[in-house]
Write an enzyme that holds these catalytic residues in place. Structure first.
Site, mmCIF file in Angstrom:
data_model
loop_
_atom_site.group_PDB
_atom_site.id
_atom_site.type_symbol
_atom_site.label_atom_id
_atom_site.label_comp_id
_atom_site.label_asym_id
_atom_site.label_seq_id
_atom_site.Cartn_x
_atom_site.Cartn_y
_atom_site.Cartn_z
ATOM 1 N N CYS A 51 -11.460 11.101 -4.204
ATOM 2 C CA CYS A 51 -11.024 10.887 -5.646
ATOM 3 C C CYS A 51 -11.033 11.731 -6.309
ATOM 4 O O CYS A 51 -11.346 12.393 -7.562
ATOM 5 C CB CYS A 51 -11.426 9.652 -5.395
ATOM 6 S SG CYS A 51 -10.631 8.513 -4.495
ATOM 7 N N ARG A 134 -4.244 4.839 -2.403
ATOM 8 C CA ARG A 134 -3.581 5.879 -3.310
ATOM 9 C C ARG A 134 -2.499 5.517 -3.472
ATOM 10 O O ARG A 134 -1.489 6.284 -3.076
ATOM 11 C CB ARG A 134 -4.372 7.644 -3.126
ATOM 12 C CG ARG A 134 -5.320 7.827 -2.416
ATOM 13 C CD ARG A 134 -5.485 9.405 -1.895
ATOM 14 N NE ARG A 134 -7.035 9.030 -1.529
ATOM 15 C CZ ARG A 134 -8.161 9.795 -1.815
ATOM 16 N NH1 ARG A 134 -7.394 9.777 -3.989
ATOM 17 N NH2 ARG A 134 -8.980 9.249 -1.431
HETATM 18 C C1 BEZ Z 1 -12.602 9.873 -0.696
HETATM 19 O O1 BEZ Z 1 -13.391 11.334 -0.318
HETATM 20 O O2 BEZ Z 1 -11.989 9.786 -2.594
HETATM 21 C C2 BEZ Z 1 -12.162 8.483 0.061
HETATM 22 C C3 BEZ Z 1 -12.804 9.077 1.707
HETATM 23 C C4 BEZ Z 1 -12.347 7.554 2.166
HETATM 24 C C5 BEZ Z 1 -12.364 6.687 1.985
HETATM 25 C C6 BEZ Z 1 -12.109 6.383 0.461
HETATM 26 C C7 BEZ Z 1 -11.940 6.874 -0.348
#
Ligand code: BEZ
Length: 225
Positions: A51, A134
């Site tokens: 993110c 997402r």
């Molecule tokens: C992230 O790195 O943004 C992420 C990865 C796995 C689950 C939730 C967020």
């Protein structure tokens, strides 16, 4: 007794309306965004690695999107304070892909009660009941949903692809054309299929400097390079 049902927005539907608190103050959606294209997107959580890279990339492209009359709005199931702390950390500490000191100036919605996330199908319980997937909704200046994309938590989005879709939608609306696979601005575009046998014949026969046909149903308009 009348049953009330909620249906998730689909392409062509009016974008569901909501009021929300954001890092840039309250918003009344889509009212506040009339006349603009909007990319409404969710991310799983603040202070997560993928993110963070997405926010830095989107923020760096904000002016680029604005030049296309397009505004960004983010959302996650986190508090306003978590959002503020995360965005400050990004600005003060994170360097990624040549981006540094990145300020996120577009609104990030606080959605602890998941009101907006549920309204837009951003919570997909088989993936997580506490984090949004997402999701990307592209909404046009009349408040109509024009594109929906969903990505899993582990895959960072391609912001250039999101921009390409905005450009393709804007061109299709303006010029009544369609865009072929892997289209990029400047590439030839597709003329909509003919509505009658006569029109199909005329079009193939009349193809000239500006247009060419691969068959009666697949005709292109040349773009000036
Ligand atoms: C992230 O790195 O943004 C992420 C990865 C796995 C689950 C939730 C967020």
């Amino acid at each position: 007794m009348e049953e009330s049902t909620t249906r998730l927005p689909l392409i062509g539907d009016p974008a569901p309306a909501f009021k929300a608190v954001t890092t840039q103050g309250p918003i009344n959606f889509p009212e506040d965004y009339k006349g603009k294209w909007v990319i409404l997107f969710s991310h799983p959580a603040d202070f997560t690695p993928v993110c963070t890279t997405e926010f830095m990339t989107f923020a760096t492209m904000e002016e680029d999107f604005r030049s296309l009359n397009t505004e960004l709005i983010g959302l996650s199931i986190d508090s306003l304070y978590a959002h503020i702390a995360w965005l400050r950390t990004i600005k003060e500490k994170i360097e990624f892909n040549g981006m540094k000191g990145v300020e996120v100036n577009f609104p990030l919605i606080e959605d602890l009660r998941m009101d907006v996330a549920k309204l837009y199908g951003m919570v997909q319980p088989s993936a997580s009941t506490t984090q949004a997937v997402r999701a990307v909704f592209i909404i046009d200046p009349k408040g109509i949903v024009r594109t929906i994309m969903y990505y899993p938590a582990s895959t960072g989005r391609n912001m250039e692809e999101i921009k390409r879709v905005i450009l393709a939608l804007q061109k299709a609306d303006k010029e009544a054309i369609a865009t072929p696979a892997n289209w990029q601005p400047g590439d030839d575009v597709i003329i909509p299929p003919p509505g009658s046998c006569g029109a199909a014949k005329d079009r193939v026969e009349q193809a000239g400097d500006d247009t060419y046909c691969l068959d009666w149903f697949l005709c292109f308009r040349r773009e000036k390079k």
